[in-house]
Design an enzyme around this catalytic site. Sequence first.
Site, PDB file in Angstrom:
ATOM      1  N   TYR A  84       0.832  -1.201   0.000  1.00 30.00           N
ATOM      2  CA  TYR A  84       0.000   0.000   0.000  1.00 30.00           C
ATOM      3  C   TYR A  84       0.865   1.249   0.000  1.00 30.00           C
ATOM      4  O   TYR A  84       2.059   1.214   0.325  1.00 30.00           O
ATOM      5  CB  TYR A  84      -0.943  -0.006   1.208  1.00 30.00           C
ATOM      6  CG  TYR A  84      -0.244   0.101   2.553  1.00 30.00           C
ATOM      7  CD1 TYR A  84      -0.192   1.306   3.243  1.00 30.00           C
ATOM      8  CD2 TYR A  84       0.345  -1.010   3.144  1.00 30.00           C
ATOM      9  CE1 TYR A  84       0.437   1.413   4.468  1.00 30.00           C
ATOM     10  CE2 TYR A  84       0.971  -0.926   4.371  1.00 30.00           C
ATOM     11  CZ  TYR A  84       1.012   0.287   5.034  1.00 30.00           C
ATOM     12  OH  TYR A  84       1.640   0.386   6.251  1.00 30.00           O
ATOM     13  N   TYR A 140      16.043  -4.196   9.693  1.00 26.48           N
ATOM     14  CA  TYR A 140      16.667  -3.027  10.321  1.00 26.48           C
ATOM     15  C   TYR A 140      18.160  -3.257  10.529  1.00 26.48           C
ATOM     16  O   TYR A 140      18.577  -4.310  11.011  1.00 26.48           O
ATOM     17  CB  TYR A 140      16.055  -2.760  11.701  1.00 26.48           C
ATOM     18  CG  TYR A 140      14.574  -2.528  11.743  1.00 26.48           C
ATOM     19  CD1 TYR A 140      14.034  -1.245  11.679  1.00 26.48           C
ATOM     20  CD2 TYR A 140      13.694  -3.597  11.884  1.00 26.48           C
ATOM     21  CE1 TYR A 140      12.669  -1.039  11.742  1.00 26.48           C
ATOM     22  CE2 TYR A 140      12.326  -3.403  11.946  1.00 26.48           C
ATOM     23  CZ  TYR A 140      11.820  -2.110  11.877  1.00 26.48           C
ATOM     24  OH  TYR A 140      10.458  -1.917  11.937  1.00 26.48           O
ATOM     25  N   ARG A 222      18.127  -6.515  13.039  1.00 24.21           N
ATOM     26  CA  ARG A 222      16.888  -7.113  13.521  1.00 24.21           C
ATOM     27  C   ARG A 222      15.880  -7.145  12.379  1.00 24.21           C
ATOM     28  O   ARG A 222      15.784  -6.199  11.589  1.00 24.21           O
ATOM     29  CB  ARG A 222      16.339  -6.303  14.688  1.00 24.21           C
ATOM     30  CG  ARG A 222      15.094  -6.911  15.349  1.00 24.21           C
ATOM     31  CD  ARG A 222      13.855  -6.121  15.064  1.00 24.21           C
ATOM     32  NE  ARG A 222      12.670  -6.768  15.658  1.00 24.21           N
ATOM     33  CZ  ARG A 222      11.460  -6.265  15.600  1.00 24.21           C
ATOM     34  NH1 ARG A 222      11.243  -5.123  14.991  1.00 24.21           N
ATOM     35  NH2 ARG A 222      10.436  -6.918  16.127  1.00 24.21           N
TER      36      ARG A 222
END
Length: 317
Positions: A84, A140, A222
């Site tokens: 989106y 990340y 992470r």
Amino acid sequence: MVDQERILTPNQKVHDNLSPEERFEELKKIHPGIQTVKLFDSEVCVKLEEKVEKVKAKALKGLYKRFTVDKAPLRNKYFFGEGYTYGDQLEQKGERKERLFPEGAIDPIPSWVKKYIIKPLEKEGLVPENWINSAVINDYLPGGCIVSHVDPIHIFDRPIVSISLFSDCALSFGCKFSFRPIRTSKPLLSVPLRRGCVCLMSGYAANEVTHCIRPEDVTERRVAIIVRRVFPDAPRLTSQQYDALCERLDRKASQVDGRGGFKPPIQQPARGLKRPLEYSKPPFGAIGQQQLSDVSSSSDDDVSEHRKDCNKKPKVS
């Protein structure tokens, strides 16, 4: 699972300004909507992390559709099943402005996500069978973050389900971000997210207070894999809106001097779209190269399977 008509505008109050009594009342509302479960052991985590590496490798080779991959400093996102518009992709800012991309514009959910993540969630009774139709991988680097937000309530059902990999982290609620340099206010609540942990978020916690990943809580690499259900009647971009978005992003990318911008290669247009569904290219900014480097190559079977998917014609409203 959520009555859309009953969901109100997300609560944007700054929790730093609450009295201790008000903070306590907010916490009583948030806690019932958060559930954490240790579902994946170390052996399964390793297997999932190897699959994530292959996703990164395919992104590095430019084998994903344009809007499957979203790159940012210290954080990459990979959308599957559904994607989106958000952030810079939005022409108009505001509540409920997000729109799904046309069907076929995003790569399908990988088979390994269905087998090793969705099926175990269904088996444990955490989500209904055949309920999840969207998956996102957030990758990340140390210091990476995602700012305070509420997952769009007109697009995603509840619960929001996330799986943590590679390292431990924390999910914070009620933070305010400021920038240059980036700083965050004290969270109203911080929920530990251990490697292999599943976090389910619903009710007040998902709809009425913002959540985020703070940069100070990401001390090593992470990954979060987020699986959700998109409402069948969630609003989508029309083909004209999709064309306009691509043209606007192309103009912006052409003005970037190599510090992370990119202009995808032009493919043959897909039926029903004036523009092709372009494929992502590796970033040539130093940060982007760092995040997508040192990854294993995807197998020939992966590439062959992907190219078959690429030939499928997208549907547009």
